[in-house]
Design a protein around this motif. Sequence first.
Motif, PDB file in Angstrom:
ATOM      1  N   VAL A 107      21.627  10.354 -20.356  1.00 53.34           N
ATOM      2  CA  VAL A 107      22.981  10.905 -20.309  1.00 53.34           C
ATOM      3  C   VAL A 107      22.891  12.325 -20.839  1.00 53.34           C
ATOM      4  N   THR A 108      23.450  13.268 -20.102  1.00 49.28           N
ATOM      5  CA  THR A 108      23.405  14.652 -20.559  1.00 49.28           C
ATOM      6  C   THR A 108      24.638  15.388 -20.070  1.00 49.28           C
ATOM      7  N   GLY A 109      24.863  16.556 -20.636  1.00 43.23           N
ATOM      8  CA  GLY A 109      25.983  17.390 -20.217  1.00 43.23           C
ATOM      9  C   GLY A 109      25.486  18.766 -19.832  1.00 43.23           C
ATOM     10  N   ASP A 110      26.394  19.593 -19.349  1.00 41.27           N
ATOM     11  CA  ASP A 110      26.048  20.965 -19.003  1.00 41.27           C
ATOM     12  C   ASP A 110      27.283  21.833 -19.142  1.00 41.27           C
ATOM     13  N   HIS A 134      25.457  18.354 -27.890  1.00 40.91           N
ATOM     14  CA  HIS A 134      26.413  19.443 -28.049  1.00 40.91           C
ATOM     15  C   HIS A 134      26.969  19.928 -26.712  1.00 40.91           C
ATOM     16  N   TRP A 135      26.307  19.599 -25.590  1.00 43.08           N
ATOM     17  CA  TRP A 135      26.826  19.978 -24.274  1.00 43.08           C
ATOM     18  C   TRP A 135      27.642  18.861 -23.628  1.00 43.08           C
ATOM     19  N   VAL A 136      27.619  17.675 -24.193  1.00 45.08           N
ATOM     20  CA  VAL A 136      28.349  16.547 -23.607  1.00 45.08           C
ATOM     21  C   VAL A 136      29.842  16.716 -23.887  1.00 45.08           C
ATOM     22  N   GLU A 141      22.331  -6.589 -29.678  1.00 42.47           N
ATOM     23  CA  GLU A 141      21.757  -6.268 -28.385  1.00 42.47           C
ATOM     24  C   GLU A 141      20.497  -5.417 -28.573  1.00 42.47           C
ATOM     25  N   PRO A 142      19.477  -5.624 -27.744  1.00 45.77           N
ATOM     26  CA  PRO A 142      18.262  -4.803 -27.843  1.00 45.77           C
ATOM     27  C   PRO A 142      18.495  -3.418 -27.236  1.00 45.77           C
ATOM     28  N   VAL A 143      19.181  -2.564 -27.973  1.00 41.78           N
ATOM     29  CA  VAL A 143      19.569  -1.240 -27.473  1.00 41.78           C
ATOM     30  C   VAL A 143      19.213  -0.186 -28.518  1.00 41.78           C
ATOM     31  N   ALA A 144      18.597   0.887 -28.069  1.00 43.12           N
ATOM     32  CA  ALA A 144      18.365   2.065 -28.901  1.00 43.12           C
ATOM     33  C   ALA A 144      19.038   3.248 -28.214  1.00 43.12           C
ATOM     34  N   ILE A 145      19.869   3.957 -28.961  1.00 45.44           N
ATOM     35  CA  ILE A 145      20.533   5.148 -28.429  1.00 45.44           C
ATOM     36  C   ILE A 145      19.928   6.358 -29.131  1.00 45.44           C
ATOM     37  N   VAL A 146      19.280   7.207 -28.350  1.00 46.35           N
ATOM     38  CA  VAL A 146      18.602   8.388 -28.886  1.00 46.35           C
ATOM     39  C   VAL A 146      19.433   9.613 -28.520  1.00 46.35           C
ATOM     40  N   VAL A 147      19.808  10.410 -29.514  1.00 47.33           N
ATOM     41  CA  VAL A 147      20.570  11.620 -29.233  1.00 47.33           C
ATOM     42  C   VAL A 147      19.779  12.819 -29.741  1.00 47.33           C
ATOM     43  N   THR A 148      19.809  13.877 -28.969  1.00 49.46           N
ATOM     44  CA  THR A 148      19.243  15.144 -29.435  1.00 49.46           C
ATOM     45  C   THR A 148      20.391  16.123 -29.621  1.00 49.46           C
ATOM     46  N   ALA A 149      20.349  16.864 -30.717  1.00 50.94           N
ATOM     47  CA  ALA A 149      21.457  17.785 -31.000  1.00 50.94           C
ATOM     48  C   ALA A 149      20.981  18.891 -31.917  1.00 50.94           C
ATOM     49  N   ARG A 150      21.637  20.005 -31.828  1.00 49.63           N
ATOM     50  CA  ARG A 150      21.347  21.123 -32.706  1.00 49.63           C
ATOM     51  C   ARG A 150      22.074  20.920 -34.033  1.00 49.63           C
ATOM     52  N   GLU A 152      24.103  22.713 -35.616  1.00 47.75           N
ATOM     53  CA  GLU A 152      25.502  23.142 -35.668  1.00 47.75           C
ATOM     54  C   GLU A 152      26.470  22.097 -35.135  1.00 47.75           C
ATOM     55  N   HIS A 153      25.937  21.064 -34.433  1.00 43.30           N
ATOM     56  CA  HIS A 153      26.822  19.985 -34.003  1.00 43.30           C
ATOM     57  C   HIS A 153      27.030  19.033 -35.174  1.00 43.30           C
TER      58      HIS A 153
END
Length: 882
Positions: free
Chosen positions: A60-63, A115-117, A135-144, A146-147
Amino acid sequence: MDAGLVGRRRQLGAVAAAFADAADGRPRVVSIEGDGGAGKTALARRSIADLAVEHRAVVVTGDELTASVPFAALGPLVDVPSGTTVVEAARLVIGRLAELADAAGLLVVLVDDLHWVDLASRQSLAIAAGRLEHEPVAIVVTARPEHGGADDGWARLRNDAGRCVRVRVGGLGADDVAALAAQRGMPLTSAAARRLTDHTGGNALYVTTLLDDVPPEVLNRTGEALPVPADLSALVAARFAGLDAGPAALLGALAVLARPAPLPQVAEVADSADPAADCDGLLSTRWVERRPGGAGLARLAFVHPLMRQAVYDTLPLDDRRRLHLAAARVGDRRGALAHRVAAADRVDEALAAELEAEARSASAPDDAGTAARMLRWAADLTPERAARERRLLGAARLAVDAADPALDELVPAVAACADGPERDLVLGTAAWRAGDSGEAIHRLRRAASGADVAVEALVRLADVFVVLGHGQAAIDAAAEALDREPSDERTRLAAWASRALGVASRDGAIAGLAVLRDLLPSRPDECAPAENGLLALRGLLGWFALRPTAALDDLTAVLARPAVTLERRRRAQLDVAQCQYVIGRWDEATVHARLVLELSDGERERDAGIAHQVLAGIAGGRGDWHAAVVHFDAARRLAATFGTPELALAARLAGFAVAQARGAHAEIAGLVSTADAATPPVLSTLSVYHPGASAHIEAGDLDIAVRLADRLAADAERRRLDHVAPVADLRGGSAARRGDPAAAGRHLAEAAAAITADTPVLIAAGIHLARGRLLRARARRHDAIAALAEARTIYESLGARPYLDRVDAELTDAGLSRPTRRRSPLDLTPREQDVVTLAVRGRSNKEIAAELFVSEKAVEYHLRNTYAKLGITSKRDLRTHL
């Protein structure tokens, strides 16, 4: 090996451990944080690639183009219909995550560049991430860095050490840079590695770019400065100029599209004659990679957003304009408009008119932010000043409706507009948001003189007066708005809401309810969706009117509706929790109070203070002293932080409830004196008087107790509130303490007769307990046992152990053996308590999952555990065991 992975062994291990936990059914959030170019995405992707267990990954990503489009980023997970609220989208995400995890073994969701989402997607994902349980779920987020995440719920998740693993990615050290160069066949001396590290700050993206662009012999010449600047844009520009025309055209087209795209689409924008060959040249730059496209074609994407921005900045303006116009032909309607705006090099009334029409077609409330952006673009393209200012002011008004932070950016431009009512409306609203009530009132009053915006200005002015406690002024402003017969239904209902609140703050909740009587159907399920706000208000005023059972009907109806915003849902859940606590539905109150805390940013949210008050009262009433103190302390901290009267009262009542359960009456008496006989706010449940007067009765301070009881009676009569039972209880207690059993008996009999479904449950039980003690003292054993049994039934239904101890002692003294107690709810975990509470109420597993924002699998897990603890096999047996 990617630059982002050199020297990242510790970070890779931390992510791998989190994945292992998730695979074992302990969901994890991994927050990878670092500056742009540090290698966050590379670390996340390598961690996923290294997984040895069966898994599925979703990205999942934003722009830039979709950053203000609600739910745009959720496309790879769920389709979100227009008009969906954040809450409903979160439910969709939770269900989809559970479904994918069931089929995958381990599901990894990579939320790249958080930060772009768009904000709505970030909020929905945060709720979903916080509600996963088994649930066997891992949510990985990348962020700067400043977020911060304060506006979207991610700050709370990052600070939850039991759920989130935080991985910080900093700059590379000199040894890491040397190792990276060696892997690429470019050995560096120690001095050269240190120099390159200092030159780039250890930024992995900058280091990689230099290694790709500068020969090793140049890098190893430590006696002279590096012949390239550290600025990435300059590096990219130099290399971009050396590319063949075909790959350069594809690179420019991909930068202009500003999102991952399949090769045929990129080639069409670039007008490539040989897309396959040009793509090979493009990939050889290492600035772009090919990513799997799921069910569709593979996507071309920049390896890092900084690289895309650098390429975009390098494009000559004429090439950029040409590519944007080409991109407009391959996108959807709104995307095409965005590209045409980016291509504009002069004012364009025709394009401005198209943007305005598109903005006006965005009717859903969640589209207000997008509409505001389009009107702002339209204003920038409008040649004529009056039309330009009209569109700018329209954009600002939409930003106000969307609570869009962009309003702050628009204020200077609005201030530069010609003086007029619409300008005053925007500036007045901005002043109120900034906390300047004087300026807000001044501006909104001026705006009310303009015919086009008068109604909206008057409604906002009424809202300001309500918050400030100026009831009559709020009534006058709302009445003037209604006299103008607003054509917009939402504005009309908002004006009636302001009028009802103004009347309530002047004359009391009963008077406010009278204003709503002819506006809403008596049955909540007959209210239209547009009336959600009025229905929630009727529930709130019902609470203040001491009609919690009727208030619950309204508030639970609000919670059941899909179109309720996250903010309104949170407040409704809070009011539901208060009502349920007062009338004795403690398990359900616990569910809602916990949800308020779990769906908010904890102590960043004012509402959390009242939730802590409810939970402190329940924990204390059940003898869970540790939890009671934790929640009481949290309520006090929030009261000190925000300083509002509502939170100050919440902290005080939390302390009273815990002290009362412990029998520490002196503590309450020391906090409530005749000073509390000063007139309280009109919108008040008068909840301080009874615990204060009761404590003074126990302490023998009868004069103070009587004055407090008299004041309670007078204030209740003035507000037309039903306080017969509490007042009679206090007078009976005072008489008993004075040694007048006859008078005490009369007052307590009156109190018992006045008990209704709305009487606070602890007061009702206390009346029966006091009557039982009095009757036993007067040797009326049979009647005493009956009254004590009434009290015991109530206390047992609550699981109120400290109170049960007292009534059981009375029954033992009356000659009865101590009854066997049912299993306490405290024997279950908090989530098991929540699930069981709803199951006992007849909810299906699907309904329980929806109400608790968890998956059906989590509900089944908790029910299985509960059955095992209780030795039962079905929901039917739950009621008899708890």
